[in-house]
Design a protein around this motif. Structure first.
Motif, PDB file in Angstrom:
ATOM      1  N   ILE A 733       0.840  -1.205   0.000  1.00 43.14           N
ATOM      2  CA  ILE A 733       0.000   0.000   0.000  1.00 43.14           C
ATOM      3  C   ILE A 733       0.872   1.251   0.000  1.00 43.14           C
ATOM      4  O   ILE A 733       0.645   2.198  -0.764  1.00 43.14           O
ATOM      5  CB  ILE A 733      -0.943  -0.011   1.216  1.00 43.14           C
ATOM      6  CG1 ILE A 733      -1.893  -1.217   1.126  1.00 43.14           C
ATOM      7  CG2 ILE A 733      -1.723   1.298   1.297  1.00 43.14           C
ATOM      8  CD1 ILE A 733      -2.700  -1.450   2.382  1.00 43.14           C
ATOM      9  N   GLU A 734       1.873   1.283   0.871  1.00 44.02           N
ATOM     10  CA  GLU A 734       2.741   2.462   0.948  1.00 44.02           C
ATOM     11  C   GLU A 734       3.492   2.689  -0.354  1.00 44.02           C
ATOM     12  O   GLU A 734       3.722   3.838  -0.765  1.00 44.02           O
ATOM     13  CB  GLU A 734       3.720   2.328   2.114  1.00 44.02           C
ATOM     14  CG  GLU A 734       3.061   2.454   3.465  1.00 44.02           C
ATOM     15  CD  GLU A 734       4.064   2.618   4.592  1.00 44.02           C
ATOM     16  OE1 GLU A 734       3.646   3.022   5.693  1.00 44.02           O
ATOM     17  OE2 GLU A 734       5.268   2.348   4.360  1.00 44.02           O
ATOM     18  N   ASN A 740       2.672   7.614  -6.281  1.00 46.40           N
ATOM     19  CA  ASN A 740       1.685   8.492  -6.926  1.00 46.40           C
ATOM     20  C   ASN A 740       1.451   9.808  -6.185  1.00 46.40           C
ATOM     21  O   ASN A 740       0.688  10.649  -6.650  1.00 46.40           O
ATOM     22  CB  ASN A 740       0.347   7.747  -7.040  1.00 46.40           C
ATOM     23  CG  ASN A 740       0.410   6.600  -8.019  1.00 46.40           C
ATOM     24  OD1 ASN A 740       0.261   6.779  -9.226  1.00 46.40           O
ATOM     25  ND2 ASN A 740       0.662   5.396  -7.495  1.00 46.40           N
ATOM     26  N   ALA A 741       2.125  10.010  -5.054  1.00 40.73           N
ATOM     27  CA  ALA A 741       1.850  11.189  -4.228  1.00 40.73           C
ATOM     28  C   ALA A 741       2.535  12.444  -4.719  1.00 40.73           C
ATOM     29  O   ALA A 741       2.165  13.542  -4.327  1.00 40.73           O
ATOM     30  CB  ALA A 741       2.255  10.924  -2.785  1.00 40.73           C
ATOM     31  N   VAL A 784      -2.588  19.533  -3.285  1.00 42.80           N
ATOM     32  CA  VAL A 784      -2.720  18.365  -2.414  1.00 42.80           C
ATOM     33  C   VAL A 784      -3.913  17.521  -2.839  1.00 42.80           C
ATOM     34  O   VAL A 784      -3.830  16.290  -2.884  1.00 42.80           O
ATOM     35  CB  VAL A 784      -2.852  18.813  -0.945  1.00 42.80           C
ATOM     36  CG1 VAL A 784      -3.114  17.611  -0.047  1.00 42.80           C
ATOM     37  CG2 VAL A 784      -1.596  19.536  -0.503  1.00 42.80           C
ATOM     38  N   THR A 785      -5.018  18.156  -3.163  1.00 43.96           N
ATOM     39  CA  THR A 785      -6.207  17.411  -3.605  1.00 43.96           C
ATOM     40  C   THR A 785      -5.917  16.627  -4.877  1.00 43.96           C
ATOM     41  O   THR A 785      -6.341  15.477  -5.032  1.00 43.96           O
ATOM     42  CB  THR A 785      -7.377  18.390  -3.836  1.00 43.96           C
ATOM     43  OG1 THR A 785      -7.656  19.073  -2.618  1.00 43.96           O
ATOM     44  CG2 THR A 785      -8.610  17.644  -4.307  1.00 43.96           C
ATOM     45  N   LYS A 786      -5.157  17.239  -5.781  1.00 44.19           N
ATOM     46  CA  LYS A 786      -4.790  16.547  -7.013  1.00 44.19           C
ATOM     47  C   LYS A 786      -3.949  15.311  -6.714  1.00 44.19           C
ATOM     48  O   LYS A 786      -4.141  14.244  -7.298  1.00 44.19           O
ATOM     49  CB  LYS A 786      -4.026  17.508  -7.924  1.00 44.19           C
ATOM     50  CG  LYS A 786      -3.691  16.951  -9.292  1.00 44.19           C
ATOM     51  CD  LYS A 786      -3.008  18.011 -10.150  1.00 44.19           C
ATOM     52  CE  LYS A 786      -2.640  17.446 -11.529  1.00 44.19           C
ATOM     53  NZ  LYS A 786      -1.956  18.475 -12.362  1.00 44.19           N
ATOM     54  N   LYS A 790      -4.972  11.282  -7.236  1.00 51.94           N
ATOM     55  CA  LYS A 790      -4.109  10.360  -7.980  1.00 51.94           C
ATOM     56  C   LYS A 790      -3.795   9.128  -7.137  1.00 51.94           C
ATOM     57  O   LYS A 790      -3.742   7.999  -7.650  1.00 51.94           O
ATOM     58  CB  LYS A 790      -2.827  11.079  -8.375  1.00 51.94           C
ATOM     59  CG  LYS A 790      -1.949  10.300  -9.334  1.00 51.94           C
ATOM     60  CD  LYS A 790      -0.754  11.129  -9.803  1.00 51.94           C
ATOM     61  CE  LYS A 790       0.104  10.318 -10.776  1.00 51.94           C
ATOM     62  NZ  LYS A 790       1.305  11.101 -11.200  1.00 51.94           N
ATOM     63  N   ILE A 791      -3.587   9.337  -5.814  1.00 52.54           N
ATOM     64  CA  ILE A 791      -3.298   8.216  -4.919  1.00 52.54           C
ATOM     65  C   ILE A 791      -4.484   7.267  -4.843  1.00 52.54           C
ATOM     66  O   ILE A 791      -4.340   6.043  -4.986  1.00 52.54           O
ATOM     67  CB  ILE A 791      -2.935   8.750  -3.514  1.00 52.54           C
ATOM     68  CG1 ILE A 791      -1.583   9.454  -3.551  1.00 52.54           C
ATOM     69  CG2 ILE A 791      -2.910   7.614  -2.501  1.00 52.54           C
ATOM     70  CD1 ILE A 791      -1.269  10.228  -2.280  1.00 52.54           C
TER      71      ILE A 791
END
Length: 804
Positions: A733-734, A740-741, A784-786, A790-791
């Motif tokens: 998961i990480e 993608n972050a 941050v929302t973008k 993506k995450i």
């Protein structure tokens, strides 16, 4: 200021390594903080021409074929919204290295082969703040005037082959805040006269001066010039100008705004451009603001003007805060056709205070507050008009309004050869000194030992003989000055007994996990005696800069509370600070100094973790830390006594005075609610700490961290709760989250794990805390929302998780 080496070569014939040149400049008095070569570390990044572009159904992707100068075009999958056929773009080929040393490889995206990457400027190292607005969220597209062809390296076209010298100037050397000023400085160092061109402007439109009545207070603006250009076609600036702007750290906007910024970089003269419709009343007034007047600035920030702010008005309402920033109501927009150019000298002190007052310091205000060259006011406005004719199809209207036009005569400084030699310890002849001053382009007359030097207005920092001593010394070379041994008494190395004891105390406190803070010794009279058990007469400054720095502190706690406020305002709430320093008083009509140690704690004892119970700092935790310190430095705990006490600034029921053998040595407790509630950043917080008088326990002291400052910009935290199959590991998961972050994710941790009857069989619930931080700019919720979108999309696609 960021100075382009390639641009410097327009003025000087430089043939030496930029880093060697930077070293020479630094050794003559103007420090070069860094030399940046934008293309360093990049490879295989070329110009590509998009032959065709097809949207991939059901996705945001596009399938393109791109000519990169090879035998066959490359197939590249691109997700940028602005990719289209016919564009010249930046292509990172297979095996390329882009920003962050990231390697580009061919691969498959949604089953489609992709043999490279179409790049945004940020992806090859450009700062977000310098990328042209229309390309911030997409790939970069070369303008039509760019002389590029498929397969060419992009570095020269984008100015990345340049070397950028960061002139870290002191306030007195603001003459180097322009390319011309930097050229004079570098020319003196390399012994070459810079080629500074004069501008010749031909006016080709009708006279306009009767259209506008300019009323200017000479005290506020001793020089104030206006020109008008008409028939302007708003568009992008030519690529050569955009290169110079973004290499100087300025974002290109349009061909009018860019010209004013370019002229400021070239000459050091800040300029402004108004839409001529702003002054349709035929009136322009430069005055101080009236109480209650408001102005919305170009950055969309609405401010209430202060009566000491200089403003430009249309005869009625404000349209600009002079020397700082223009107003939204006078902005040059896409439909603007006529532009009024302003070139002026404003009162630097008032500009500085206005910029500080409204937290709106700009490139223009920083120049006005330090001083500008009065001789460039005319030149700057003429260059701007000429460039707008060339790049915006403008017509330069005849006539110029000079509402005020004070002149400043060059300074004439008289000194002697012997005086300069005596101060520097040199034996230079008058001819040698004249040659040095000539390298600086100063006119010098010699009469025996007497020197009369005429200093041009571009060097307003030179006014007295001592200034000339400095100029001769630095150009002659500090390394060439003879070294002599000062006649001083012999000293032995090492720490004194007192210093050894203090370092022992600090070492113990640092070992407890506290970080050292250093605060001002000067504070307000009220804060000076706050947190003090027995206040003594104050040691006060006779001529303080302001009331907040008028008295010497009698405690260290007030500085730590200010430091806590600074950190809380930046969302750093778990604090463990200490300070070791001196406090001062004027007891018994003598000035006294005492060594103190103070600590301050807030927030959690340990970092948040799902594996253990969170513990908050309280009185007893801090008392335990203090007792550990006492034990480490050898104090007998049986001789230490804690008594409830009322101390100004401390909580009335959570504070104790500390006594050693009946002698008061300090206090411990919680900061009073009255103190924290008075500070917006500290409201609702609990701060605990202690302060010790080290002089009082000196006889018991045994003999005998580098910290990272809080970020200038706040972090943003987001929580993510997911439902996933039991066999999916946290590591998997990480890995998906980290992949993608994006570059602003600074911390990722698990905050909760649950398996039980309230969720689907065979699954588990995990919660993560993600911290995003941009250490160089303010991070927005949009970014941050973008990243979070993506995450979550990647988690759902790759691991089939359910977002809760």
């Amino acid at each position: 200021m960021l100075v382009s080496y390639n641009w410097l070569q327009d003025f000087l014939n430089l043939d030496q390594d930029p880093k060697d040149l930077a070293e020479k400049i630094t050794r003559t008095g103007v420090e070069i903080a860094s030399v940046n070569h934008p293309q360093e570390g990049l490879k295989k990044i070329v110009v590509g021409h998009v032959l065709d572009c097809k949207a991939v159904e059901g996705t945001h992707l596009h399938l393109t074929h791109v000519d990169v100068g090879e035998d066959e075009p490359l197939q590249i999958v691109c997700g940028a919204p602005n990719v289209a056929a016919g564009e010249n773009v930046i292509v990172a080929l297979h095996g390329a290295r882009i920003a962050g040393n990231e390697k580009i490889k061919k691969g498959k995206i949604r089953g489609m082969e992709s043999y490279g990457m179409l790049c945004a400027l940020q992806e090859i190292g450009f700062s977000d703040s310098t990328v042209p607005g229309k390309y911030v969220n997409g790939i970069y597209v070369f303008p039509e005037d760019a002389e590029v062809k498929p397969g060419d390296d992009v570095y020269q076209a984008l100015g990345m082959d340049d070397y950028i010298l960061d002139f870290d100037i002191t306030p007195n050397r603001a003459d180097t805040l322009s390319m011309e000023g930097a050229a004079y400085e570098v020319g003196a160092i390399v012994n070459e006269k810079p080629q500074i061109e004069n501008v010749v402007l031909k006016e080709d439109g009708p006279d306009w001066t009767s259209e506008l009545d300019a009323e200017v207070d000479e005290k506020l603006a001793p020089k104030y010039y206006l020109r008008k250009v008409s028939g302007v076609k708003i568009g992008d600036s030519p690529l050569w100008m955009q290169r110079r702007l973004w290499n100087a750290g300025i974002r290109p906007i349009n061909n009018v705004v860019d010209v004013t910024n370019y002229v400021m970089l070239l000459t050091g003269q800040p300029m402004h451009a108004y839409d001529a419709k702003t002054f349709k009343s035929g009136k322009l007034v430069v005055r101080k603001a009236e109480k209650g007047e408001k102005l919305t600035l170009l950055n969309d920030k609405e401010i209430e003007l202060d009566p000491n702010d200089i403003i430009i008005t249309d005869g009625d309402k404000p349209v600009m805060m002079a020397g700082v920033m223009g107003g939204k109501n006078s902005e040059v927009e896409n439909d603007t056709t006529d532009v009024i150019l302003e070139s002026a000298v404003f009162d630097g002190t008032l500009v500085r205070k206005a910029a500080l007052r409204h937290a709106n310091r700009t490139e223009a205000s920083s120049r006005f507050e330090k001083g500008i060259n009065w001789d460039n006011t005319q030149k700057a406005i003429d260059i701007a008009a000429l460039l707008l004719r060339n790049d915006a199809s403008a017509t330069v209207n005849a006539g110029e309004i000079k509402a005020t036009d004070q002149t400043r005569k060059p300074a004439v400084v008289k000194t002697t050869v012997s005086y300069i030699n005596n101060v520097l310890g040199t034996e230079l002849s008058s001819d040698e000194m004249v040659k040095i001053l000539d390298r600086l382009c100063f006119e010098t007359q010699v009469d025996g030992d007497q020197l009369t030097v005429t200093v041009p207005n571009r060097r307003w920092d030179i006014a007295i003989p001592a200034d000339l001593v400095e100029e001769v010394g630095r150009i002659y070379g500090y390394d060439n000055l003879k070294s002599t041994q000062p006649l001083l008494a012999e000293t032995h190395g090492g720490y004194s007994e007192a210093e050894t004891k203090l370092r022992r105390v600090k070492k113990v406190v640092e070992g407890q996990g506290l970080m050292e803070a250093i605060s001002y010794s000067l504070t307000s009279p009220e804060k000076a005696v706050r947190f003090t058990m027995n206040p003594k007469p104050l040691a006060e400054v006779e001529m303080p800069l302001n009331s907040a720095r008028s008295a010497m502190r009698q405690n260290l706690m007030t500085g730590l509370v200010d430091a806590a406020s600074y950190n809380f305002a930046r969302k750093e709430n778990d604090l463990h600070f200490f300070e070791q320093g001196r406090v001062y008083d004027h007891d018994n009509d003598t000035f006294n100094e005492h060594e103190h140690l103070a600590t301050l704690y807030s927030g959690s004892i340990f970092e948040d973790n799902w594996q253990h119970k969170n513990e908050k700092v309280d009185f007893f935790y801090v008392k335990g830390q203090l007792e550990d310190l006492f034990e480490a430095i050898g104090l007998d705990e049986n001789k230490i006594e804690y008594k409830a006490a009322e101390i100004n600034g401390m909580h009335p029921t959570r504070t104790a005075a500390i006594y050693l053998d009946g002698q008061y040595i300090g206090m411990i407790g919680m900061i009073a609610h009255a103190v924290t509630m008075a500070d917006k950043a500290l409201r609702g917080s609990e701060l605990y700490g202690y302060e010790l008088d080290l002089d009082a326990i000196d006889a018991t002291l045994n003999k005998g961290m580098t910290s990272k400052p809080a970020p200038k910009f706040p972090a943003i935290e987001r929580d993510l709760s997911i439902l996933v199959k039991k066999d999916v590991t946290n590591s998997e998961i990480e890995n998906v989250i980290l992949a993608n972050a994006g570059k602003y994710l600074k911390n990722l941790k698990v905050i909760d794990v649950y398996e039980g009857s309230h969720i689907e069989p065979g699954k588990k619930s995990l919660a993560y805390n993600l911290t995003f931080l941009n250490e160089h700019d303010t991070l927005t919720d949009e970014v941050v929302t973008k990243a979070m979108n993506k995450i979550t999309e990647a988690l759902m696609n790759d691991l089939e998780v359910k977002i809760r």
